[in-house]
Design an enzyme around this catalytic site. Structure first.
Site, short mmCIF file in Angstrom:
data_model
loop_
_atom_site.label_atom_id
_atom_site.label_comp_id
_atom_site.label_asym_id
_atom_site.label_seq_id
_atom_site.Cartn_x
_atom_site.Cartn_y
_atom_site.Cartn_z
N HIS A 20 -7.14 -0.03 -2.99
CA HIS A 20 -7.47 0.18 -4.40
C HIS A 20 -8.96 -0.14 -4.58
CE1 HIS A 20 -6.60 0.70 -8.61
NE2 HIS A 20 -7.40 -0.33 -8.84
N ASP A 80 0.24 -0.78 -7.72
CA ASP A 80 -0.82 -1.76 -7.44
C ASP A 80 -0.39 -3.22 -7.55
OD1 ASP A 80 -2.57 0.39 -7.08
OD2 ASP A 80 -3.15 0.40 -9.19
N LEU A 122 -2.58 9.72 -4.83
CA LEU A 122 -2.50 9.51 -6.27
C LEU A 122 -1.11 9.65 -6.87
CD1 LEU A 122 -5.87 11.14 -7.38
CD2 LEU A 122 -5.38 8.81 -6.62
N GLU A 178 -14.89 0.04 1.76
CA GLU A 178 -13.62 0.60 2.25
C GLU A 178 -13.77 1.07 3.70
OE1 GLU A 178 -11.54 2.16 -1.85
OE2 GLU A 178 -12.74 3.61 -0.75
N GLY A 208 -10.83 12.41 1.43
CA GLY A 208 -10.34 11.91 2.71
C GLY A 208 -11.37 11.17 3.55
N SER A 209 -12.39 10.59 2.89
CA SER A 209 -13.39 9.87 3.70
C SER A 209 -12.77 8.63 4.36
CB SER A 209 -14.62 9.48 2.86
OG SER A 209 -14.31 8.47 1.94
N ASN A 210 -11.87 7.96 3.67
CA ASN A 210 -11.18 6.82 4.30
C ASN A 210 -10.28 7.29 5.43
OD1 ASN A 210 -11.64 4.06 2.98
ND2 ASN A 210 -11.49 5.44 1.23
N ASN A 234 -1.81 0.14 0.70
CA ASN A 234 -2.66 0.97 -0.16
C ASN A 234 -4.03 0.33 -0.26
OD1 ASN A 234 -3.35 2.93 -2.20
ND2 ASN A 234 -3.06 1.33 -3.74
#
Ligand code: GAR
Length: 192
Positions: free
Chosen positions: A104, A145, A85, A174, A12-14, A102
């Site tokens: 990627h 994607d 995921l 990111e 969960g860093s983003n 999303n």
């Protein structure tokens, strides 16, 4: 007020960068974190920032559309997949068409598709002898994607770089770009 839901399966860093970016924002807020893994770090991050969470399970998510009802109940306007995921079911894509993005960890259309996530992507990029990689932020459609690309940023790969080193470079990109790209999209009322 535009209410965002962040879907995440991992550390969960983003998610944390996005939560911090919109903290105190007058028009956009992270209202919900949706997670499919009880042990995921993102749940602790949500708790720390006092964001509501929903833990989803397969049957309800894929067969009963229970997530859509929950999102509507929380008045969610826009969905951000940040290391999520599971494939987004068609019914959810339809319910939020043009309002799901999303991130990627590679330069799509290369190194995307089913089974391509996290370290697997970085291992594939290095095995192929690429000299650069990066991030792709894209709309989500019915196929893994393959939605319209909104934004890409690149990093270089040096000989001897390991998948872990590449993961760090990609995470840095990111964290730097994802919150801002979301802000631009939400403000410009995104289309499919
Ligand atoms: C991120 O690098 C994201 O791009 C990737 O998972 C990581 C999650 O990190 N997503 C995918 O691979 C999706 N196919 P985080 O939990 O620290 O944000």
């Amino acid at each position: 007020m535009t209410n965002l839901a962040i879907f995440a399966s991992g550390a969960g860093s983003n998610a944390e960068k996005i939560i911090e970016y919109f903290k105190g924002n007058a028009t956009v807020r992270v209202a919900l974190v949706v997670c499919n893994k009880p042990t995921a770090g993102v749940l602790k991050i949500a708790e720390k920032h006092e964001i509501k969470t929903i833990l989803i399970e397969k049957e309800g998510f894929f067969s009963q559309n229970s997530c859509i009802e929950a999102l509507k109940a929380h008045q969610i306007d826009f969905i951000v997949l940040a290391g999520f995921l599971w494939k987004v079911p068609d019914a959810l894509v339809n319910a939020y068409r043009g309002k799901i993005v999303n991130i990627h960890p590679a330069l799509l259309p290369k190194y995307g598709g089913k089974g391509m996530y996290g370290m697997r992507v970085h291992e594939a990029v290095i095995s192929a002898g690429e000299t650069e990689s990066g991030i792709t932020i894209h709309h989500v459609n019915e196929h893994y994607d393959e939605g319209n690309i909104i934004f890409q940023a690149k990093c270089s790969l040096e000989p001897g770089d390991t998948p872990e080193m590449l993961a760090q470079k990609v995470h840095a990109l990111e964290h730097r770009y994802f919150p801002k790209v979301i802000a631009d999209l939400v403000e410009s009322k995104p289309q499919g």
